[in-house]
Design a protein around this motif. Structure first.
Motif, short mmCIF file in Angstrom:
data_model
loop_
_atom_site.label_atom_id
_atom_site.label_comp_id
_atom_site.label_asym_id
_atom_site.label_seq_id
_atom_site.Cartn_x
_atom_site.Cartn_y
_atom_site.Cartn_z
N VAL A 212 114.10 -59.62 -14.11
CA VAL A 212 114.83 -59.67 -12.85
C VAL A 212 115.72 -58.46 -12.62
O VAL A 212 116.13 -58.20 -11.50
CB VAL A 212 115.70 -60.95 -12.76
CG1 VAL A 212 114.84 -62.18 -12.79
CG2 VAL A 212 116.74 -61.00 -13.87
N GLY A 213 116.07 -57.72 -13.67
CA GLY A 213 116.96 -56.59 -13.52
C GLY A 213 116.20 -55.31 -13.23
O GLY A 213 115.06 -55.32 -12.72
N GLU A 214 116.82 -54.21 -13.60
CA GLU A 214 116.20 -52.91 -13.38
C GLU A 214 114.89 -52.82 -14.17
O GLU A 214 114.84 -53.13 -15.36
CB GLU A 214 117.16 -51.81 -13.84
CG GLU A 214 116.63 -50.41 -13.58
CD GLU A 214 117.63 -49.35 -14.00
OE1 GLU A 214 117.26 -48.17 -13.99
OE2 GLU A 214 118.78 -49.73 -14.36
N GLY A 215 113.84 -52.45 -13.50
CA GLY A 215 112.52 -52.37 -14.12
C GLY A 215 111.81 -53.70 -14.19
O GLY A 215 110.74 -53.80 -14.80
N GLY A 216 112.38 -54.73 -13.54
CA GLY A 216 111.78 -56.06 -13.60
C GLY A 216 110.39 -56.12 -13.00
O GLY A 216 109.51 -56.81 -13.52
N GLU A 217 110.19 -55.42 -11.88
CA GLU A 217 108.88 -55.46 -11.23
C GLU A 217 107.80 -54.88 -12.14
O GLU A 217 106.70 -55.41 -12.23
CB GLU A 217 108.94 -54.66 -9.91
CG GLU A 217 109.78 -55.31 -8.82
CD GLU A 217 109.21 -56.66 -8.38
OE1 GLU A 217 107.96 -56.82 -8.42
OE2 GLU A 217 110.00 -57.53 -8.00
N GLU A 218 108.12 -53.77 -12.81
CA GLU A 218 107.14 -53.19 -13.73
C GLU A 218 106.82 -54.14 -14.88
O GLU A 218 105.67 -54.26 -15.30
CB GLU A 218 107.67 -51.86 -14.29
CG GLU A 218 107.77 -50.74 -13.27
CD GLU A 218 109.02 -50.84 -12.41
OE1 GLU A 218 109.83 -51.77 -12.63
OE2 GLU A 218 109.17 -49.99 -11.51
N ARG A 219 107.87 -54.82 -15.40
CA ARG A 219 107.62 -55.76 -16.49
C ARG A 219 106.85 -56.99 -16.03
O ARG A 219 106.10 -57.59 -16.80
CB ARG A 219 108.95 -56.15 -17.15
CG ARG A 219 109.50 -55.06 -18.08
CD ARG A 219 110.74 -55.51 -18.80
NE ARG A 219 111.91 -55.46 -17.96
CZ ARG A 219 112.69 -54.39 -17.79
NH1 ARG A 219 112.40 -53.27 -18.42
NH2 ARG A 219 113.74 -54.43 -17.00
N LEU A 220 107.04 -57.39 -14.76
CA LEU A 220 106.24 -58.50 -14.23
C LEU A 220 104.76 -58.13 -14.16
O LEU A 220 103.89 -58.97 -14.38
CB LEU A 220 106.74 -58.90 -12.84
CG LEU A 220 107.99 -59.78 -12.79
CD1 LEU A 220 108.47 -59.95 -11.36
CD2 LEU A 220 107.71 -61.15 -13.42
N ALA A 221 104.50 -56.87 -13.88
CA ALA A 221 103.10 -56.43 -13.80
C ALA A 221 102.46 -56.38 -15.18
O ALA A 221 101.27 -56.66 -15.33
CB ALA A 221 103.03 -55.07 -13.12
N GLN A 222 103.23 -56.00 -16.19
CA GLN A 222 102.73 -55.94 -17.57
C GLN A 222 103.75 -56.63 -18.48
O GLN A 222 104.56 -56.00 -19.14
CB GLN A 222 102.54 -54.48 -18.00
CG GLN A 222 101.48 -53.73 -17.24
CD GLN A 222 100.08 -54.24 -17.58
OE1 GLN A 222 99.84 -54.76 -18.67
NE2 GLN A 222 99.14 -54.10 -16.64
N PRO A 223 103.73 -57.96 -18.51
CA PRO A 223 104.82 -58.70 -19.17
C PRO A 223 104.70 -58.85 -20.68
O PRO A 223 105.61 -59.35 -21.33
CB PRO A 223 104.75 -60.08 -18.50
CG PRO A 223 103.30 -60.24 -18.18
CD PRO A 223 102.79 -58.86 -17.83
N GLY A 224 103.58 -58.43 -21.26
CA GLY A 224 103.32 -58.73 -22.66
C GLY A 224 104.40 -58.24 -23.61
O GLY A 224 104.85 -58.99 -24.50
N GLU A 225 104.84 -57.01 -23.45
CA GLU A 225 105.83 -56.44 -24.37
C GLU A 225 107.16 -57.18 -24.28
O GLU A 225 107.80 -57.45 -25.30
CB GLU A 225 106.03 -54.96 -24.04
CG GLU A 225 106.96 -54.25 -25.01
CD GLU A 225 107.08 -52.76 -24.71
OE1 GLU A 225 108.03 -52.13 -25.21
OE2 GLU A 225 106.21 -52.23 -23.96
N GLU A 226 107.58 -57.54 -23.08
CA GLU A 226 108.85 -58.26 -22.90
C GLU A 226 108.76 -59.67 -23.47
O GLU A 226 109.71 -60.15 -24.11
CB GLU A 226 109.22 -58.31 -21.42
CG GLU A 226 110.48 -59.11 -21.10
CD GLU A 226 111.75 -58.46 -21.62
OE1 GLU A 226 112.80 -59.13 -21.58
OE2 GLU A 226 111.70 -57.30 -22.08
N ILE A 227 107.63 -60.34 -23.27
CA ILE A 227 107.45 -61.68 -23.84
C ILE A 227 107.55 -61.62 -25.36
O ILE A 227 108.19 -62.46 -26.01
CB ILE A 227 106.09 -62.29 -23.42
CG1 ILE A 227 106.05 -62.49 -21.90
CG2 ILE A 227 105.85 -63.61 -24.13
CD1 ILE A 227 104.67 -62.91 -21.39
N LEU A 228 106.92 -60.61 -25.96
CA LEU A 228 106.94 -60.45 -27.40
C LEU A 228 108.36 -60.19 -27.90
O LEU A 228 108.79 -60.72 -28.93
CB LEU A 228 106.01 -59.31 -27.81
CG LEU A 228 105.46 -59.33 -29.24
CD1 LEU A 228 104.66 -60.58 -29.50
CD2 LEU A 228 104.61 -58.10 -29.49
N ALA A 229 109.11 -59.37 -27.15
CA ALA A 229 110.48 -59.07 -27.55
C ALA A 229 111.36 -60.31 -27.48
O ALA A 229 112.17 -60.57 -28.39
CB ALA A 229 111.05 -57.97 -26.65
#
Length: 866
Positions: free
Chosen positions: A577-594
């Motif tokens: 939801v914060g800065e860079g949220g849209e990019e992470r929504l497009a490729q969420p795998g790394e954030e989910i793993l973190a």
């Protein structure tokens, strides 16, 4: 059994003595000690495979019981499994009689030395001890001069490290008088060995250890200066990061004493009190596991956070008894060893029963010359091990190193001793499928009693890590053993239960420290955080495949809302939801793993899991073996997964179901196997409070923003599935899936343990059962807040909440309600913390008076346990 048949055993075929040393199992090569023969016969019948199975069973039991020894700086330092060898040290009755008499004699002697050094100091005046030996040692605490505790003896607990010398007698290697450790490990070793070798113990010839602990209990009761009818004893620990914290928790539970840290105690009007859930409670006896100088930051070490300010003054006034008394560390000075034979003659008119290796203190000119001349033949030991390093063996030093050591000793002669290098005995250890001889040290324990000292019939035996290793310690890789003292008399069970009059029985609330109460509260909260995060992650991974979103637009839209909700529920910003949220929504795998596996990510799954285990470890003495086994089994797979370099989301997905199941098992154990006293109330209150907060955050993150109808239906279904409500909803509402009915079930169903109203009901009930001042006509601050939240929720109209605000395009009334309830629940948490966990200002009188609360300040919604 004759020697020939013994040697035929494959286990003994390759057994060789180390350097011709005395071995505990053999009289001579090929001739077994008579008292070892029954056990060797038992081993022969088992064979190597059977013995290996026993060893594995022992390790399993120790792991299941959560037995650990922490080694600072080691990769597995925290929570290192306690190592134990399945082969015990066996001592026969005549041999033990000499050891026992020697330990009693040494304890009596050191007690007399201690009383003199902090009293008249005649030993110094008469020249029996050099003043420099005492006054230069940091263990001599001048602030303790003249402090006398109740009871006939000042030295209440004593331990001696023993090893058998070349003459076949036990020799004393070191005296332990500050806070002797190991008795609890010895008891745990015995418990495990008795479980796997029942046939050996059923014969009833191995002496029990329980009588020693009964004597210890009786001794501590007898030295209480106040409240002698029912004195309150506590065990003072430095905390979970201490090497032997498991033992502290184990002994506290076994003896029935509250386990406290320095912050749990304070001094009021010259008396020590414990900050408990029921208010400030007087403490009469402290069994300490904290070193002398750390015990009182007011008079001793000012930078210590482990002690109690004013403790020494309370002891000086005989308002509290400390076992062992502050200042007893002076007796651990190895420079005393060469003077002990003369002191034994002076005080007891006796020769020492247990000798020590010849020792020279370098603070005397003649002894200094001898040490410098024979440096390559001696073992050099600093009299303060932590200050100047460890012992060095002169024969292993180069000429250059010898010269450096000579200069070092000349510069600080008072700080070193030289000791004769002696080879001590070995005993068998089971290593790699066979028996090997390893150097062995026995720590023997004694406790004061009216007629002298009682010695534990056994002790903590440790063997060296390797056949050529001479240093025997746990930190150097040593392995512990059970110690069997054989008896000609059949042994009988001795109960530890004290016969206390009913009017003196303690209520559990009075023995629950504020720190322990807070830990329990946060165990419940962190357990709920881990469960809610795991459930959301499981729902996300149901819609997410490898490195790209699913092609289905409906599922993709639903997944996007769940990812946003994950960030908002876990507070792992910026996330989705914060800065860079849209990019992470497009490729969420790394954030989910973190969020799943990064233990430095505050609010993430593994970070909360480790926090839960840490809080549980802080009250290790409260958990049953079954409960602790579940706690450890919850954490271990995730720690291993986090260390895997090639781990991926499929691995996370594979562990989530198991994690949720184990968390349910833990909740079931808490509900069905834990007494519903204040301990359980706090644990469950933490869980209920966090479940309410997490449910609110999930609703706000997922449902406040409307979605197209197909996506909305899938999102509502996922919400129900994630909160464990899908079956109830289907039975109650059939195929009709609407926001209003979902809100009815999740917010207002008093019989639904996943509903918000259910959490508020439970919190109300628990608050009424917590200790508090009884004022019938006035609600407490926390009761007011919970009533306000309960009333606000009961008065809602879910039909109105399910209406979209035309201006904002959101379910605005729903969001405003949830925000208000979230604030009230957070305020409840803060009030509970101030009332029960924090004593902001101490009352002037001890007893039923409660601590004065500081005014509340608005708090952020995210809370992290201290």
């Amino acid at each position: 059994m004759d020697a020939g048949s013994t040697l035929a055993s494959p286990l003994l075929a390759d057994y060789s003595l180390v350097g011709g040393n005395y071995d505990e199992m053999w009289q001579a090569k090929g001739v077994l000690q008579p008292h070892w023969q029954p056990f060797v016969h038992f081993l022969t019948a088992l064979g190597a495979p059977g013995l290996e199975r026993l060893q594995q069973e022992v390790r399993r039991l120790l792991r299941d019981n959560g037995v650990t020894y922490n080694v600072h700086g080691a990769p597995d330092g925290m929570q290192r499994p306690w190592p134990i060898d399945v082969i015990p040290l066996i001592l026969d009755e005549p041999d033990w009689a000499v050891i026992e008499a020697g330990v009693v004699q040494r304890a009596e002697l050191l007690n007399l030395v201690l009383e003199d050094l902090y009293g008249p100091r005649k030993l110094l005046a008469q020249g029996l001890l050099p003043p420099d030996l005492i006054y230069s040692h940091p263990g001599f605490l001048r602030a303790c001069d003249g402090v006398v505790q109740p009871g006939e003896r000042q030295l209440l607990v004593y331990a001696a490290d023993l090893a058998r010398g070349p003459d076949g007698r036990m020799w004393v290697l070191a005296d332990r008088t500050q806070a002797p450790s190991g008795a609890g490990y010895a008891l745990e070793n015995r418990t495990v060995m008795a479980s796997v070798m029942r046939s050996m113990f059923h014969e009833g010839r191995i002496r029990y250890l329980s009588n020693f602990f009964r004597e210890l209990q009786s001794t501590l009761v007898s030295v209480a200066g106040q409240h002698k009818e029912a004195p309150r004893m506590v065990l003072l620990t430095p905390g979970p990061h201490n090497e032997t914290y498991f033992e502290h928790a184990y002994l506290a539970a076994y003896l029935g004493y509250p386990l406290v840290q320095g912050g749990d105690l304070t001094v009021v009007n010259g008396s020590v009190v414990m900050k408990s859930l029921a208010g400030l409670q007087p403490v009469d006896v402290i069994l300490r596991r904290v070193d002398d100088t750390f015990c009182d930051p007011l008079e001793l070490r000012s930078d210590s956070y482990l002690g109690v300010a004013g403790l020494l003054e309370a002891a000086r006034r005989q308002r509290v008894t400390v076992a062992n008394p502050l200042g007893a560390g002076i007796l651990e000075n190895p420079g005393l060893i060469p003077f002990l034979p003369g002191l034994a003659q002076h005080f007891l008119n006796e020769e020492l029963i247990l000798p020590s290796a010849a020792t020279w203190w370098c603070g005397q000119p003649r002894e200094l010359d001898y040490v410098l001349t024979h440096l390559d033949e001696l073992v050099i030991t600093p009299i303060v091990p932590h200050g100047a390093g460890r012992s060095v063996v002169g024969s292993q030093l180069s000429k250059r190193e010898l010269a450096q050591w000579r200069e070092r000793i000349r510069q600080q002669p008072l700080a070193f001793i030289g000791r004769e290098q002696v080879s001590f005995s070995t005993s068998p250890s089971f290593i790699d499928g066979k028996l090997e001889a390893r150097h062995t040290v026995l720590r023997s324990f004694a406790t004061a009693q009216r007629s002298g000292y009682a010695v534990m019939p056994g002790g903590l035996t440790r063997s060296a890590a390797g056949p050529d290793a001479f240093v025997v310690s746990n930190s150097a890789g040593g392995i512990s053993k059970d110690t069997w003292v054989l008896s000609s008399q059949r042994q009988h069970h001795i109960s530890l239960w004290q016969q206390t009059a009913p009017e003196h029985a303690r209520h559990s609330d009075a023995t629950l420290s504020s720190r322990a109460a807070e830990n329990l509260f946060w165990v419940g909260r962190y357990a709920e955080r881990v469960e809610s995060t795991a459930r959301i992650l499981r729902a996300i991974l149901d819609y997410y495949s490898h490195d790209s979103l699913l092609a289905d637009e409906i599922e993709s839209a639903c997944l996007s809302r769940l990812l946003v909700a994950l960030t908002q529920v876990t507070m792992t910003y910026p996330g989705f939801v914060g800065e860079g949220g849209e990019e992470r929504l497009a490729q969420p795998g790394e954030e989910i793993l973190a969020v799943s596996l990064d233990d430095k990510r505050v609010g993430g799954l593994l970070a909360d899991l480790r926090a839960m285990v840490g809080a549980a470890f802080g009250v290790r003495d409260f958990w049953s073996p079954d409960t602790w086994r579940v706690i450890e089994n919850i954490e271990d797979p995730w720690l291993h997964l986090a260390e895997e370099p090639e781990r991926g989301l499929e691995d996370v997905r594979g562990e989530l179901n198991s994690l949720i199941t184990q968390l349910m098992a833990l909740a079931g154990l808490h509900m069905e196997s834990m007494s519903h006293s204040a301990r359980w109330l706090l644990l469950d209150m933490g869980r209920r409070l966090e479940r309410g907060l997490r449910l609110i955050a999930f609703l706000r993150g997922a449902l406040v923003s409307p979605q197209p109808q197909p996506t909305w239906e899938l999102l509502l279904e996922t919400m129900l599935r994630t909160t464990e409500n899908i079956i109830t909803y289907r039975r109650r509402y059939r195929a009709n899936l609407q926001l209003q009915s979902v809100l009815d079930l999740l917010l207002l169903d008093e019989k639904n343990p996943r509903a918000l109203l259910y959490q508020l009901n439970e919190l109300q009930i628990h608050l009424q059962n917590l200790p508090r001042e009884n004022v019938d006509y006035r609600l407490s601050q926390e009761e007011q807040l919970i009533l306000q939240a309960y009333t606000r929720l009961r008065l809602i109209d879910t039909q109105a909440l399910a209406q979209v605000d035309e201006e904002s395009g959101l379910y605005l009334k729903l969001d405003e309600l949830l925000a208000e309830l979230s604030y009230l629940l957070s305020q409840i948490s803060q009030v509970l913390t101030n009332r029960y966990f924090t004593y902001a200002q101490l009352p002037h009188q001890i007893g039923s008076a409660q601590a004065v609360l500081l005014p509340l300040e608005p708090q952020p919604l995210l809370e992290v346990a201290p």
